[in-house]
Design a protein around this motif. Structure first.
Motif, PDB file in Angstrom:
ATOM      1  N   CYS A  86     -21.412  46.333  54.761  1.00 37.32           N
ATOM      2  CA  CYS A  86     -22.188  45.094  54.879  1.00 37.32           C
ATOM      3  C   CYS A  86     -22.778  44.623  53.552  1.00 37.32           C
ATOM      4  O   CYS A  86     -23.110  43.471  53.394  1.00 37.32           O
ATOM      5  CB  CYS A  86     -23.297  45.275  55.913  1.00 37.32           C
ATOM      6  SG  CYS A  86     -24.730  46.225  55.335  1.00 37.32           S
ATOM      7  N   ARG A  87     -22.933  45.523  52.600  1.00 31.44           N
ATOM      8  CA  ARG A  87     -23.504  45.226  51.275  1.00 31.44           C
ATOM      9  C   ARG A  87     -24.985  44.840  51.321  1.00 31.44           C
ATOM     10  O   ARG A  87     -25.531  44.399  50.329  1.00 31.44           O
ATOM     11  CB  ARG A  87     -22.727  44.105  50.547  1.00 31.44           C
ATOM     12  CG  ARG A  87     -21.301  44.473  50.356  1.00 31.44           C
ATOM     13  CD  ARG A  87     -20.487  43.542  49.495  1.00 31.44           C
ATOM     14  NE  ARG A  87     -19.158  44.115  49.365  1.00 31.44           N
ATOM     15  CZ  ARG A  87     -18.857  45.065  48.501  1.00 31.44           C
ATOM     16  NH1 ARG A  87     -19.745  45.483  47.635  1.00 31.44           N
ATOM     17  NH2 ARG A  87     -17.655  45.586  48.484  1.00 31.44           N
ATOM     18  N   CYS A  89     -27.457  46.615  53.788  1.00 33.37           N
ATOM     19  CA  CYS A  89     -28.356  47.618  54.371  1.00 33.37           C
ATOM     20  C   CYS A  89     -28.915  48.526  53.273  1.00 33.37           C
ATOM     21  O   CYS A  89     -28.508  48.446  52.108  1.00 33.37           O
ATOM     22  CB  CYS A  89     -27.611  48.437  55.428  1.00 33.37           C
ATOM     23  SG  CYS A  89     -26.383  49.568  54.750  1.00 33.37           S
ATOM     24  N   CYS A  92     -26.160  50.589  51.478  1.00 29.18           N
ATOM     25  CA  CYS A  92     -25.348  49.768  50.564  1.00 29.18           C
ATOM     26  C   CYS A  92     -26.141  49.436  49.309  1.00 29.18           C
ATOM     27  O   CYS A  92     -25.632  49.528  48.191  1.00 29.18           O
ATOM     28  CB  CYS A  92     -24.910  48.486  51.264  1.00 29.18           C
ATOM     29  SG  CYS A  92     -23.557  48.724  52.426  1.00 29.18           S
ATOM     30  N   CYS A 100     -22.701  52.998  54.700  1.00 28.23           N
ATOM     31  CA  CYS A 100     -23.239  51.744  55.257  1.00 28.23           C
ATOM     32  C   CYS A 100     -23.590  51.915  56.740  1.00 28.23           C
ATOM     33  O   CYS A 100     -22.811  52.442  57.520  1.00 28.23           O
ATOM     34  CB  CYS A 100     -22.196  50.636  55.098  1.00 28.23           C
ATOM     35  SG  CYS A 100     -22.637  49.133  55.981  1.00 28.23           S
TER      36      CYS A 100
HETATM   37 ZN   LIG Z   1     -24.353  48.382  54.587  1.00 29.30          ZN
END
Ligand SMILES: [Zn+2]
Ligand SMILES: [Zn+2]
Length: 327
Positions: A86-87, A89, A92, A100
């Motif tokens: 997801c970049r 959370c 991440c 992730c």
């Molecule tokens: Zn994530």
């Protein structure tokens, strides 16, 4: 679309799987070569509760990219990281995107895999393959990355005794990677014919029946893919030693009940247990380009995707190493 899927009870080959619909930032990939690994076999025994298209080891050609990176990747031969993340959370943002909180994983968790005519991954996961690496070799990028991760997680001091437990596909990849360390490395397995590969790499090897469980190894890397691997590793590891666990097993495996007893031994001997999963795909590609590991010797069989159900059976046979699939 043709695909090899797991329906929750058994693997099935279908010709009516829906074509993938890529989201923003995703690429559609046509696989050139696919590899079967122990994880695929465990999924077919209930591991991860996954249903859908199997497979996560591939080299393929990018046919389409939605949005960013379109020109850079379309038409290129690629391998790729299997975690779609997801970049956003906490994991991440901390640079731990393989953990992730919202990830899907190719052919393992919430995302159809690569054993199909087409599949999708985020374009950001893809790593172009240099022309010097052929398709067979490139298809080992993902398992080699997993082997490299075991090395990356160890901090070696002195010249330790390292046992790689298991003479299967991942064990022999991991042994070659560990042999790059300043360490005394041996492979312990159950199959003389598989262990024989170690000869040409100059790596020591022994049959499990011929080694005593003397609790004298500084590091044991469990690549057995079997619930009994941890018990054997605990018999080999010295007090305060490190066990790197690469094995994932279905919770339905009857031997997993040994784990309670094993936990007590971990406490008493103050063993450090290091779980180890996915590694760096770019580093694996670099290693393949430098021909640091011999992967081609590990190929046992080539089969077609349409023979996929049979190919999974073949891959589970004790004398078989890597089974590669073509479309
Ligand atoms: Zn994530
Ligand atoms: Zn794998």
């Amino acid at each position: 679309m043709r695909a090899l899927r797991f329906d929750g009870r058994q693997p099935v080959y279908v010709d009516d799987a829906p074509a993938p619909t890529p989201s923003e930032g995703e690429a559609v990939i046509r696989p050139l070569r696919m590899g079967i690994c122990a994880t695929d076999l465990e999924i077919c025994r209930g591991y991860m509760g996954f249903t859908g298209t199997l497979g996560h080891e591939f080299v393929g050609v990018v046919e389409q990219v939605i949005g960013e990176d379109r020109r850079k990747l379309t038409g290129r031969r690629v391998v790729g990281g299997i975690n779609a993340v997801c970049r956003q959370c906490d994991m991440c943002r901390a640079g731990l995107s393989t953990h992730c909180r919202h990830r899907t994983v190719l052919g393992i968790q919430g995302r159809d895999g690569c054993f199909a005519e087409r599949f999708t991954l985020p374009a950001a996961n893809l790593v172009p393959v240099p022309d010097s690496i052929d398709d067979d070799t490139a298809s080992f990028a993902e398992p080699l990355a997993a082997a490299l991760q075991a090395k990356a997680q160890l901090h070696i001091e002195g010249e330790p005794y390292i046992t790689v437990l298991g003479d299967g596909r991942l064990g022999l990849l991991t042994a070659q990677v560990m042999a790059q360390l300043n360490a005394s490395v041996r492979v312990v397995g159950k199959h003389a014919a598989k262990l024989e590969h170690c000869e040409k790499w100059g790596i020591k090897h022994r049959l499990l029946d011929d080694v005593g469980l003397r609790q004298d190894q500084d590091v044991v890397v469990d690549c057995t893919g079997s619930a009994s691997g941890m018990t054997t590793a605990l018999g080999m590891i010295r007090p305060r030693g490190k066990i790197v666990l690469k094995t994932t097993i279905s919770p339905h495996d009857p031997a997993s009940v040994n784990h309670i007893e094993n936990l007590a031994r971990i406490v008493v001997n103050e063993i450090e247990v290091i779980g180890s999963r996915c590694g760096s795909i770019p580093e694996a590609v670099d290693s393949l380009a430098r021909a640091e590991v011999d992967v081609l010797s590990l190929i046992s069989r080539r089969m077609r995707l349409s023979e996929g159900v049979q190919a999974l059976k073949v891959a589970a046979e004790p004398h078989v190493m890597k089974v590669l699939l073509d479309l």
